[in-house]
Design a protein around this motif. Structure first.
Motif, mmCIF file in Angstrom:
data_model
loop_
_atom_site.group_PDB
_atom_site.id
_atom_site.type_symbol
_atom_site.label_atom_id
_atom_site.label_comp_id
_atom_site.label_asym_id
_atom_site.label_seq_id
_atom_site.Cartn_x
_atom_site.Cartn_y
_atom_site.Cartn_z
ATOM 1 N N LYS A 1 5.834 6.175 3.155
ATOM 2 C CA LYS A 1 6.798 6.212 4.257
ATOM 3 C C LYS A 1 7.091 7.654 4.647
ATOM 4 O O LYS A 1 7.195 8.527 3.799
ATOM 5 N N TRP A 2 7.234 7.857 5.954
ATOM 6 C CA TRP A 2 7.598 9.148 6.523
ATOM 7 C C TRP A 2 9.054 9.121 6.950
ATOM 8 O O TRP A 2 9.530 8.105 7.465
ATOM 9 N N GLU A 3 9.726 10.241 6.785
ATOM 10 C CA GLU A 3 11.065 10.456 7.327
ATOM 11 C C GLU A 3 10.960 11.704 8.209
ATOM 12 O O GLU A 3 10.721 12.800 7.713
ATOM 13 N N LEU A 4 11.113 11.532 9.509
ATOM 14 C CA LEU A 4 10.985 12.626 10.466
ATOM 15 C C LEU A 4 12.373 12.950 11.013
ATOM 16 O O LEU A 4 13.078 12.046 11.474
ATOM 17 N N ARG A 5 12.755 14.238 10.972
ATOM 18 C CA ARG A 5 14.108 14.644 11.345
ATOM 19 C C ARG A 5 14.085 15.800 12.332
ATOM 20 O O ARG A 5 13.290 16.701 12.217
ATOM 21 N N GLY A 6 15.006 15.756 13.272
ATOM 22 C CA GLY A 6 15.226 16.857 14.201
ATOM 23 C C GLY A 6 14.146 17.000 15.249
ATOM 24 O O GLY A 6 12.990 17.222 14.926
ATOM 25 N N GLY A 7 14.520 16.878 16.500
ATOM 26 C CA GLY A 7 13.570 17.077 17.594
ATOM 27 C C GLY A 7 12.339 16.202 17.512
ATOM 28 O O GLY A 7 11.242 16.658 17.825
ATOM 29 N N VAL A 8 12.515 14.945 17.115
ATOM 30 C CA VAL A 8 11.366 14.038 16.990
ATOM 31 C C VAL A 8 10.920 13.628 18.397
ATOM 32 O O VAL A 8 11.706 13.151 19.205
ATOM 33 N N HIS A 9 9.641 13.854 18.670
ATOM 34 C CA HIS A 9 9.061 13.526 19.975
ATOM 35 C C HIS A 9 7.741 12.798 19.731
ATOM 36 O O HIS A 9 6.879 13.295 19.010
ATOM 37 N N ALA A 10 7.600 11.625 20.333
ATOM 38 C CA ALA A 10 6.367 10.840 20.186
ATOM 39 C C ALA A 10 5.842 10.470 21.565
ATOM 40 O O ALA A 10 6.604 10.342 22.522
ATOM 41 N N GLU A 11 4.525 10.284 21.634
ATOM 42 C CA GLU A 11 3.891 9.850 22.867
ATOM 43 C C GLU A 11 2.854 8.787 22.550
ATOM 44 O O GLU A 11 2.188 8.858 21.520
ATOM 45 N N ASN A 12 2.730 7.806 23.448
ATOM 46 C CA ASN A 12 1.690 6.796 23.272
ATOM 47 C C ASN A 12 0.583 6.998 24.295
ATOM 48 O O ASN A 12 0.661 7.894 25.135
ATOM 49 N N GLU A 13 -0.455 6.165 24.241
ATOM 50 C CA GLU A 13 -1.593 6.346 25.135
ATOM 51 C C GLU A 13 -1.262 6.009 26.586
ATOM 52 O O GLU A 13 -2.044 6.329 27.480
ATOM 53 N N ASN A 14 -0.105 5.393 26.855
ATOM 54 C CA ASN A 14 0.339 5.101 28.227
ATOM 55 C C ASN A 14 1.201 6.233 28.782
ATOM 56 O O ASN A 14 1.867 6.059 29.800
ATOM 57 N N SER A 15 1.257 7.369 28.096
ATOM 58 C CA SER A 15 2.043 8.549 28.486
ATOM 59 C C SER A 15 3.545 8.305 28.465
ATOM 60 O O SER A 15 4.295 9.009 29.134
ATOM 61 N N GLU A 16 3.992 7.311 27.710
ATOM 62 C CA GLU A 16 5.427 7.123 27.514
ATOM 63 C C GLU A 16 5.872 8.097 26.423
ATOM 64 O O GLU A 16 5.149 8.313 25.448
ATOM 65 N N GLU A 17 7.067 8.682 26.594
ATOM 66 C CA GLU A 17 7.585 9.674 25.653
ATOM 67 C C GLU A 17 8.853 9.162 24.994
ATOM 68 O O GLU A 17 9.755 8.679 25.677
ATOM 69 N N PHE A 18 8.916 9.298 23.677
ATOM 70 C CA PHE A 18 10.026 8.816 22.869
ATOM 71 C C PHE A 18 10.695 10.015 22.214
ATOM 72 O O PHE A 18 10.019 10.800 21.539
ATOM 73 N N ASP A 19 12.011 10.165 22.381
ATOM 74 C CA ASP A 19 12.744 11.283 21.794
ATOM 75 C C ASP A 19 13.947 10.780 21.007
ATOM 76 O O ASP A 19 14.728 9.956 21.514
ATOM 77 N N THR A 20 14.086 11.293 19.777
ATOM 78 C CA THR A 20 15.196 10.930 18.900
ATOM 79 C C THR A 20 15.391 12.046 17.870
ATOM 80 O O THR A 20 14.584 12.976 17.812
ATOM 81 N N ASP A 21 16.435 11.945 17.069
ATOM 82 C CA ASP A 21 16.669 12.937 16.007
ATOM 83 C C ASP A 21 16.255 12.429 14.633
ATOM 84 O O ASP A 21 16.209 13.204 13.676
ATOM 85 N N LEU A 22 15.957 11.137 14.531
ATOM 86 C CA LEU A 22 15.594 10.560 13.238
ATOM 87 C C LEU A 22 14.649 9.387 13.459
ATOM 88 O O LEU A 22 14.924 8.498 14.272
ATOM 89 N N LEU A 23 13.540 9.407 12.734
ATOM 90 C CA LEU A 23 12.559 8.331 12.864
ATOM 91 C C LEU A 23 11.905 8.093 11.510
ATOM 92 O O LEU A 23 11.568 9.045 10.806
ATOM 93 N N TYR A 24 11.774 6.829 11.140
ATOM 94 C CA TYR A 24 11.069 6.447 9.914
ATOM 95 C C TYR A 24 9.762 5.786 10.304
ATOM 96 O O TYR A 24 9.703 5.027 11.261
ATOM 97 N N TRP A 25 8.727 6.058 9.514
ATOM 98 C CA TRP A 25 7.405 5.496 9.781
ATOM 99 C C TRP A 25 6.879 4.914 8.483
ATOM 100 O O TRP A 25 6.636 5.616 7.524
ATOM 101 N N ASP A 26 6.696 3.596 8.453
ATOM 102 C CA ASP A 26 6.163 2.890 7.304
ATOM 103 C C ASP A 26 4.673 2.668 7.556
ATOM 104 O O ASP A 26 4.289 1.824 8.368
ATOM 105 N N GLN A 27 3.832 3.436 6.870
ATOM 106 C CA GLN A 27 2.389 3.337 7.113
ATOM 107 C C GLN A 27 1.813 2.020 6.633
ATOM 108 O O GLN A 27 0.893 1.494 7.247
ATOM 109 N N ARG A 28 2.319 1.457 5.539
ATOM 110 C CA ARG A 28 1.804 0.167 5.048
ATOM 111 C C ARG A 28 2.042 -0.941 6.064
ATOM 112 O O ARG A 28 1.179 -1.772 6.295
#
Length: 194
Positions: free
Chosen positions: A120-147
């Motif tokens: 599992k990932w814990e991403l903090r501060g200035g989290v910015h994500a983009e998908n292949e449809n060019s949508e942009e996601f912005d937050t200060d905290l995001l968890y990513w469960d790879q399993r």
């Protein structure tokens, strides 16, 4: 009236003794204060990283297939912590790769921790994500469960689409950000094309 020679010598000895004792006392007090400001030496191996690497680019595979690419200025690996983890305290940029090694989504954050045992990932501060449809996601905290191949957060999030920006609190998505849900919507606002 004159002072006998023996008395002058005794007075001088007493004065010198008092001066020496005063200097010793002052040194003792000042040294004692300085010692209190020092911390104990690091003696526990679990408080030190096993490895620190600078300027990294790394590919991560699962079942023989390249799945992720990581870019970071510094990577610390704490193998003796409970649980063991990787620390990216100077920021990280991650890419999720599809079966053709094409980037399907990307995530960057100011700070990130990867917990090795739980994947599992814990991403903090200035989290910015983009998908292949060019949508942009912005937050200060995001968890990513790879399993589970899921990302989620209870923090406030904004999603910028081509014609609108959606604001909300609480978020869940597939790891490529192609299918997502905002738990508590706070509104949608149109975006003017430039």
């Amino acid at each position: 009236m004159s002072v006998p020679t023996g008395c002058r010598t005794a007075g001088t000895i007493i004065c010198r003794t008092i001066a020496v004792l005063t200097v010793v006392l002052l040194l003792h007090v000042s040294c004692g204060r300085r010692d209190k400001g020092l911390g104990d030496a690091v003696t526990q191996r679990d408080s030190l990283s096993m490895m620190t690497t600078y300027g990294i680019t790394s590919l991560i595979s699962e079942n023989g297939q390249m799945k992720y690419r990581i870019y970071a200025q510094a990577w610390d690996w704490y193998d003796r912590k409970d649980p063991p983890y990787w620390a990216f305290e100077q920021g990280v940029y991650l890419e999720v790769l599809d079966s053709m090694m094409v980037v399907s989504s990307s995530i960057k954050a100011d700070t990130a921790y990867y917990y090795i045992n739980s994947e599992k990932w814990e991403l903090r501060g200035g989290v910015h994500a983009e998908n292949e449809n060019s949508e942009e996601f912005d937050t200060d905290l995001l968890y990513w469960d790879q399993r589970m191949e899921r990302v989620y957060s209870d923090a406030r999030i904004s999603i910028r689409q081509e014609k609108q920006v959606i604001y909300g609190r609480g978020f869940e998505s597939t790891q490529d950000f192609s299918h997502y849900m905002i738990r508590k919507s706070e509104g949608m606002f149109p975006v003017e094309n430039e």
